[in-house]
Design a protein around this motif. Sequence first.
Motif, PDB file in Angstrom:
ATOM      1  N   UNK A  91      40.937  44.145  79.905  1.00 20.92           N
ATOM      2  CA  UNK A  91      39.940  44.848  79.116  1.00 20.92           C
ATOM      3  C   UNK A  91      39.577  43.978  77.927  1.00 20.92           C
ATOM      4  N   UNK A  92      38.652  44.430  77.089  1.00 19.75           N
ATOM      5  CA  UNK A  92      38.211  43.650  75.932  1.00 19.75           C
ATOM      6  C   UNK A  92      38.414  44.416  74.629  1.00 19.75           C
ATOM      7  N   UNK A  93      39.246  45.454  74.644  1.00 18.86           N
ATOM      8  CA  UNK A  93      39.483  46.283  73.460  1.00 18.86           C
ATOM      9  C   UNK A  93      40.492  45.582  72.550  1.00 18.86           C
ATOM     10  N   UNK A  94      39.975  44.854  71.562  1.00 17.44           N
ATOM     11  CA  UNK A  94      40.830  44.036  70.719  1.00 17.44           C
ATOM     12  C   UNK A  94      41.795  44.857  69.876  1.00 17.44           C
ATOM     13  N   UNK A  95      41.380  46.057  69.451  1.00 16.65           N
ATOM     14  CA  UNK A  95      42.265  46.888  68.622  1.00 16.65           C
ATOM     15  C   UNK A  95      43.512  47.273  69.408  1.00 16.65           C
ATOM     16  N   UNK A  96      43.321  47.701  70.649  1.00 20.72           N
ATOM     17  CA  UNK A  96      44.461  48.067  71.484  1.00 20.72           C
ATOM     18  C   UNK A  96      45.317  46.845  71.789  1.00 20.72           C
ATOM     19  N   UNK A  97      44.672  45.744  72.156  1.00 22.36           N
ATOM     20  CA  UNK A  97      45.413  44.543  72.529  1.00 22.36           C
ATOM     21  C   UNK A  97      46.238  44.006  71.358  1.00 22.36           C
ATOM     22  N   UNK A 117      37.156  33.568  74.535  1.00 21.96           N
ATOM     23  CA  UNK A 117      36.477  33.351  75.806  1.00 21.96           C
ATOM     24  C   UNK A 117      35.355  34.364  76.018  1.00 21.96           C
ATOM     25  N   UNK A 118      35.515  35.566  75.466  1.00 25.20           N
ATOM     26  CA  UNK A 118      34.536  36.632  75.687  1.00 25.20           C
ATOM     27  C   UNK A 118      33.231  36.367  74.945  1.00 25.20           C
ATOM     28  N   UNK A 265      44.229  29.987  77.415  1.00 24.30           N
ATOM     29  CA  UNK A 265      44.175  30.894  78.554  1.00 24.30           C
ATOM     30  C   UNK A 265      45.432  30.749  79.410  1.00 24.30           C
ATOM     31  N   UNK A 266      46.074  31.872  79.722  1.00 28.64           N
ATOM     32  CA  UNK A 266      47.136  31.847  80.729  1.00 28.64           C
ATOM     33  C   UNK A 266      46.520  31.755  82.112  1.00 28.64           C
ATOM     34  N   UNK A 267      45.403  32.431  82.288  1.00 26.96           N
ATOM     35  CA  UNK A 267      44.669  32.353  83.549  1.00 26.96           C
ATOM     36  C   UNK A 267      43.208  32.689  83.266  1.00 26.96           C
ATOM     37  N   UNK A 268      42.320  32.255  84.149  1.00 23.04           N
ATOM     38  CA  UNK A 268      40.897  32.528  83.985  1.00 23.04           C
ATOM     39  C   UNK A 268      40.081  31.533  84.781  1.00 23.04           C
ATOM     40  N   UNK A 269      38.821  31.379  84.406  1.00 23.19           N
ATOM     41  CA  UNK A 269      37.968  30.417  85.101  1.00 23.19           C
ATOM     42  C   UNK A 269      37.077  29.702  84.097  1.00 23.19           C
ATOM     43  N   UNK A 270      36.694  28.496  84.462  1.00 26.60           N
ATOM     44  CA  UNK A 270      35.821  27.656  83.643  1.00 26.60           C
ATOM     45  C   UNK A 270      34.604  27.301  84.494  1.00 26.60           C
ATOM     46  N   UNK A 285      33.526  30.177  79.711  1.00 27.97           N
ATOM     47  CA  UNK A 285      34.886  30.463  80.170  1.00 27.97           C
ATOM     48  C   UNK A 285      35.039  31.963  80.373  1.00 27.97           C
ATOM     49  N   UNK A 286      35.961  32.349  81.241  1.00 28.25           N
ATOM     50  CA  UNK A 286      36.203  33.752  81.533  1.00 28.25           C
ATOM     51  C   UNK A 286      37.708  34.021  81.527  1.00 28.25           C
ATOM     52  N   UNK A 287      38.124  34.959  80.688  1.00 29.89           N
ATOM     53  CA  UNK A 287      39.557  35.269  80.609  1.00 29.89           C
ATOM     54  C   UNK A 287      39.990  36.235  81.702  1.00 29.89           C
ATOM     55  N   UNK A 288      39.115  37.164  82.079  1.00 32.42           N
ATOM     56  CA  UNK A 288      39.423  38.147  83.127  1.00 32.42           C
ATOM     57  C   UNK A 288      38.496  37.914  84.311  1.00 32.42           C
TER      58      UNK A 288
END
Length: 314
Positions: A91-97, A117-118, A265-270, A285-288
């Motif tokens: 998800x992209x909810x920075x407060x929760x993360x 990345x987002x 990034x632990x994982x993702x795509x470029x 770049x994409x984190x998810x």
Amino acid sequence: MLIAIFKLLAFFNVICLQNSTVYVILYDMKGIFVCNNYYFDEGMEHCYNSLKVAFEKHGVKLDKKSTFLIHNKKTVEFHLLGLADFIIFWDKDMAVLRGLERYGFKVFNSSYAIQVADDKLLTYSAIADKNINIPYTIAAPIMYDVNLIVDNKFLDEVEKNLDYPLIVKQNIGSQGRQVYKAANRQELEKIYLYLRHIPHHYQKMMGEEGADFRVYVVGGKAIASCIRKGTDFKSNLFGGGQISLCDLPLAYKRKAEKISKILKLDFGSIDFLINNHSDPLFLEANSNSYFKGIEGLGVNIAGKIAEHILNKLS
């Protein structure tokens, strides 16, 4: 006492049969796949199910939960039952993360990686002066919604520096839904009026239209690469595009690895544009990053992610 019982049950997978026989499977570890409350599509479902199978092969259980409010540590422990050895945050909810990180949970990807990345302009800022080529980009100045002017001087600068057709993107977006193309001044003004109160930027249209190279990275290593070709000027599979495996030159793989390490990034795509130059032209770049398409071609992305996370936890 009740919370202790919940925690104990969460540690086991209990299956009750009709004859009242109870089988208990003990997992070595438990992870949580956190997704958005209001959006869970077919691609995300594939990512979760594939990761769940990959972790189960290592004796690790992976549950799915929607994003939740964080008031205090007790709230977090109630939602996660205090037994999450790790969290995959889709998800992209920075407060929760950031709340999860603050309370000591091991989260993949991190809040830094997902946020940088987002936001495409934050990505470009992070890689600035790192010998990484990007398309010619003009960032739109922030305009608050109390201002309704049309900044024709800014649009004149965009026209002067970027040839038509040109690409306009919201800084934050996914699956190509926040990407637009302007073929002339009239279309440019129409897009500008729609986006002027939303952070966005303008780019010179370069490379093969509607196509890109995507490199999947895990643990700072390029593990697979593909070509994506869309049905219009966008390359996203979400809009009906096609995917095929390819063996990219070493320069692309090395640049993808370099960018993934800068963004942590632990994982993702470029993603790179397809052009005639030997030096890769970085796009985003994409984190998810979804991986249903490439796993359908026989590449086990989820397995590599599971191995990387477990190695970091060991």
